[in-house]
Every structure is written in C-alpha cells, then in structure tokens.
Design a protein around this motif. Structure first.
Motif, PDB file in Angstrom:
ATOM      1  N   LYS A  34       0.824  -1.207   0.000  1.00 22.08           N
ATOM      2  CA  LYS A  34       0.000   0.000   0.000  1.00 22.08           C
ATOM      3  C   LYS A  34       0.861   1.261   0.000  1.00 22.08           C
ATOM      4  O   LYS A  34       0.403   2.330  -0.423  1.00 22.08           O
ATOM      5  CB  LYS A  34      -0.958  -0.014   1.188  1.00 22.08           C
ATOM      6  CG  LYS A  34      -2.132  -0.962   1.001  1.00 22.08           C
ATOM      7  CD  LYS A  34      -3.309  -0.637   1.886  1.00 22.08           C
ATOM      8  CE  LYS A  34      -4.542  -1.425   1.491  1.00 22.08           C
ATOM      9  NZ  LYS A  34      -5.716  -1.111   2.348  1.00 22.08           N
ATOM     10  N   GLY A  40      -6.346  -2.007  -2.920  1.00 24.51           N
ATOM     11  CA  GLY A  40      -6.975  -3.152  -2.255  1.00 24.51           C
ATOM     12  C   GLY A  40      -8.450  -2.965  -2.030  1.00 24.51           C
ATOM     13  O   GLY A  40      -9.025  -3.567  -1.119  1.00 24.51           O
ATOM     14  N   ASP A  46      -4.509  -2.698  -9.330  1.00 27.07           N
ATOM     15  CA  ASP A  46      -3.339  -2.587  -8.457  1.00 27.07           C
ATOM     16  C   ASP A  46      -2.084  -3.234  -9.044  1.00 27.07           C
ATOM     17  O   ASP A  46      -1.066  -3.341  -8.357  1.00 27.07           O
ATOM     18  CB  ASP A  46      -3.643  -3.225  -7.098  1.00 27.07           C
ATOM     19  CG  ASP A  46      -4.609  -2.398  -6.269  1.00 27.07           C
ATOM     20  OD1 ASP A  46      -4.475  -1.163  -6.283  1.00 27.07           O
ATOM     21  OD2 ASP A  46      -5.482  -2.989  -5.602  1.00 27.07           O
ATOM     22  N   GLY A  70      -7.398  -6.979   2.016  1.00 26.17           N
ATOM     23  CA  GLY A  70      -8.122  -6.279   0.972  1.00 26.17           C
ATOM     24  C   GLY A  70      -8.245  -7.150  -0.258  1.00 26.17           C
ATOM     25  O   GLY A  70      -7.783  -8.298  -0.284  1.00 26.17           O
ATOM     26  N   TYR A  72      -7.243  -7.113  -4.249  1.00 20.15           N
ATOM     27  CA  TYR A  72      -6.357  -6.428  -5.177  1.00 20.15           C
ATOM     28  C   TYR A  72      -6.592  -6.942  -6.594  1.00 20.15           C
ATOM     29  O   TYR A  72      -6.340  -8.111  -6.882  1.00 20.15           O
ATOM     30  CB  TYR A  72      -4.905  -6.634  -4.764  1.00 20.15           C
ATOM     31  CG  TYR A  72      -4.608  -6.120  -3.376  1.00 20.15           C
ATOM     32  CD1 TYR A  72      -4.160  -4.813  -3.181  1.00 20.15           C
ATOM     33  CD2 TYR A  72      -4.783  -6.936  -2.256  1.00 20.15           C
ATOM     34  CE1 TYR A  72      -3.899  -4.334  -1.900  1.00 20.15           C
ATOM     35  CE2 TYR A  72      -4.530  -6.459  -0.981  1.00 20.15           C
ATOM     36  CZ  TYR A  72      -4.083  -5.160  -0.810  1.00 20.15           C
ATOM     37  OH  TYR A  72      -3.824  -4.685   0.466  1.00 20.15           O
ATOM     38  N   PRO A  99      -6.034 -11.703   2.570  1.00 17.12           N
ATOM     39  CA  PRO A  99      -6.116 -10.747   1.466  1.00 17.12           C
ATOM     40  C   PRO A  99      -6.113 -11.510   0.144  1.00 17.12           C
ATOM     41  O   PRO A  99      -5.571 -12.610   0.059  1.00 17.12           O
ATOM     42  CB  PRO A  99      -4.850  -9.901   1.638  1.00 17.12           C
ATOM     43  CG  PRO A  99      -3.908 -10.760   2.421  1.00 17.12           C
ATOM     44  CD  PRO A  99      -4.767 -11.603   3.310  1.00 17.12           C
TER      45      PRO A  99
END
Length: 423
Positions: A34, A40, A46, A70, A72, A99
């Motif tokens: 990040k 995310g 991303d 998150g 992505y 994630p």
C-alpha cells in the motif's frame, strides 16, 4: 529508513535478526504494497503498484512483502525475479480471512522465478494469501482447452527452498501451486530444491483439459525437490461447477525424494487423485483421503539413474466416492486397456537396488452409487510391493472385481491374481 520514489512514499523497515550458531546479523527489509499505491478496494487496478513494490523488494538481499487485508485487482501476472537471498510474502488476515489477488486474465497470477544454478540458490516464502483466477466452465469455446501452453496461479521456479502455507487458489485454469526447476531431467541433485513444503492450503475449482499431451491441470504439483512436505491441504474441483476433470489432485515427480504426503483430502474432480512418477523414492504417503476418481493412487517408477529408496503408503482411504460423470468429462490416464484404471495402480519397471514399496493398513472402497469404469480394484505390476493389513470394501454394488497382483514378494494380504467379491 525512509525513501521517496516518484510521487509515492515508500516505507521500508529494516529488521535485524541474529542467526543462532553463526554469530551473524541478517537484515530483513519490510515492504508494504500500500506504500506503493496499491488500493486493495476491489475496484482499482493494483497491478503496477504491486509490481513496483516487488521490483524494489528483490533488490534487497532479504525482504518481507506485506499484503494488508483487501481485494487487489490484477490484469496480468506479478513476478518476483531474483537469484539470491530470501523473499517472503505475508498476508495480513482479517477475521482469519486472507487478502486476495483477483486476476482478470487467463495467465499466471504470482510467479517467483530464479535461475537454474549447479547449486540451487535463494528462498521463497508465502503465507496467508488467496489467488483467484478468471476461469470459465468447460465448453468447446473455452479459449484455453487442449492448448500446449499452460499457466499456474502460484508458480515457483529454480529455488533452493520454498515454503507455502495457507494459500488459497480458486477458479483457475492450469496448475494451482506449481514447484519445479525449469529443466526437470538430467540436472545435478544440487540444482534441485533442497526443501519445499505446501501446508494448510486450499485448491478450489482448479483444472486443465489437455488430453492430447496430458501435461497440466493439477491442484498441487512438485518436482525436483530432494526433501519436502505436502500436508493438511484440501483440493476440490467441483464438476457440477467446472464441467471438466483436472489432471491430478497431487503430483510428485522428476527427481523428488523423501517427500512426506500426509493428511491431505482430494475430494473430487481429477483424472487421478495422487500421481507419483520418475522419483527417487523415500516418500511417506500417510493418512490421506483420495476420493473422486477410479484411479486413486498412481505410482510409476523405473527410469531413475540412482538407487530407489523404499516408499511407504499407509493409513490412506481411497475411493471413487464423488465421481459423478458428465457427458463432457473425459478420462485420460490408463485408458488403453479396460481394467487398467483402478484404485491402486503400480508400475515399476527397472528400479535399481532392492527397494520395498510398502502398502499397509489402507482402505480401498468402491461406492456403487458413483462411477467406477473398471472391473479391477487393485493393479500391481511391480516385483517390489509388500502388502499387509489392507481392506477392500464396497457399498451399493454386488459386482465382482479383479485383484491383479504380479508381485513376486510374499505379503501379508496373500493377494494374487484372482477375482474377488468385495465385502
């Protein structure tokens, strides 16, 4: 330590770790994706932000890449290309949920690439990450079926060591988790992975359809690993959702030795549940459930250039349970002769040395409510097999099955070529 690159603030932490017994200090730099602009949020692309992070991390000898919780989105593969040191990817969970990287393409998702040195180098680690592909259900219009090229959700090439834990792969065409050297035969032992492990991971709806060459479509694939572990993994390709078999739930081959395969569950959706071929033996295959195929465990050895180390297959449960056949589903391996497909298929030709293949305390069950396209339950073409305390079971069928055992070694089960009614 703080850095400024372009318009992004890049946060790098340096951790010093004392290596016990060596009196040295190992510096590990920590990178957070990040800090490189990754959102995310499941909306933004991303790809470039994460790749910028990777490109800087590989310049550090030892790096940890942190993936905050998150979703992505990716439009192409992420690549870690390095030949020395240790690179670790660590996902930060939220409520025990990983994630997630979500790919919009039909290519690899995450690649850790090295170089095939005479002496293997560098280490790769990954933990707590979910990889989601964009696979489509089987149809004749699928853009990837029956093509020679293949992809892997997690592809690890040419390392000294690989550690994979709690990685989830979903909806992917090709290979789920793939560990190998770029050249698989005719290389020195020192060029192989010296250790690799896949632990506590899930492979869901991963398949590939290539019947002409039968060369991909595995849940977890491991080759050229001299010591390793595949344990506590769950593999399930739901045919009701994907419409086609993958090649094999678990594969171990090409120069592998001393691999512990334990407490895995292959539920359904593969041409064979477990395939071991052209290895150097020494494997312990213990307490696995190998379901969903009428070709449960395939062991094919014989072209090794070194002595074969004894192998143990113990405490496993092998069954055709969950093999629901659809009109589109095509089986591949051992289809030349009726009866070759069986819950246990062993073919070892010219093994060097005097190895033992110990098949003990396993349960082989045929479930008559599911497909079983064979009249053979056990097919052994090896002089080295020792059988003891195994059980044959059946439910929902009164069919007779052939035990085809060509072992010259006397064994505890006393199984020779005969037709039996499974009780």
């Amino acid at each position: 330590m703080g850095c400024y690159v372009k318009r992004f603030f890049i946060i790098c932490f340096t951790i010093s770790i004392s290596c016990l017994g060596y009196g040295q200090t190992q510096n590990i730099k920590v990178y957070n994706i990040k800090s490189f602009g990754a959102k995310g949020d499941g909306i933004a692309d991303d790809t470039e932000a994460i790749q910028r992070c990777f490109n800087l991390a590989v310049k550090s000898l030892n790096a940890k890449i942190v993936i905050p919780y998150g979703k992505y989105k990716l439009r192409r593969a992420l690549v870690l290309n390095y030949v020395e040191g240790t690179k670790e990817i660590l996902g930060e969970q939220q409520n025990k949920t990983n994630p997630t990287f979500v790919s919009s393409s039909l290519t690899d998702i995450l690649v850790a690439r090295g170089y095939l040195f005479k002496n293997a180098a560098s280490i790769f680690k990954i933990k707590n990450v979910t990889l989601v592909g964009k696979n489509l259900p089987f149809s004749n219009a699928h853009p990837k079926i029956n093509k020679a090229d293949w992809s892997a959700a997690l592809l690890i090439y040419d390392k000294k060591q690989a550690n994979i834990e709690n990685v989830v792969v979903k909806d992917f065409y090709g290979q789920g988790i793939h560990i190998s050297t770029t050249k698989q035969e005719g290389i020195p032992v020192s060029a192989c992975f010296q250790y690799a492990e896949v632990l506590n991971s899930k492979i869901l709806n991963v398949w590939g359809y290539n019947p002409q060459n039968d060369s991909y479509g595995d849940g977890i694939y491991m080759s050229n690993v001299r010591r390793g572990k595949i344990s506590n993994n769950y593999i399930n390709n739901k045919l009701s959702q994907t419409g086609q078999l993958g090649r094999s739930g678990l594969v171990v081959e090409y120069m592998c030795k001393d691999i512990l395969i334990s407490n895995n569950l292959v539920e359904e959706g593969y041409d064979r549940a477990l395939h071991v071929e052209e290895t150097d033996g020494g494997h312990r295959i213990i307490n696995n459930k190998l379901l969903g195929s009428d070709l449960g465990f395939v062991l094919v050895e014989g072209n090794q250039q070194t002595s074969y180390k004894s192998l143990t297959f113990q405490g496993n449960y092998i069954s055709n349970k969950n093999l629901r056949m659809l009109k589109t589903v095509k089986k591949t391996y051992a289809r030349a002769n009726f009866g070759d497909r069986s819950l246990l298929f062993i073919d070892t030709k010219k093994l060097l040395g005097s190895p033992q293949i110990n098949i003990t305390d396993n349960t082989f069950q045929i479930d008559g409510t599911f497909e079983y396209d064979s009249n053979v339950i056990f097919n052994n073409r090896s002089d080295y097999v020792i059988l003891s305390d195994n059980r044959f079971e059946a439910k929902g069928t009164a069919k007779n099955f052939l035990i085809a055992n060509f072992s010259k070694i006397e064994n505890g089960n006393g199984w020779k070529n005969k037709v039996v009614k499974v009780q």
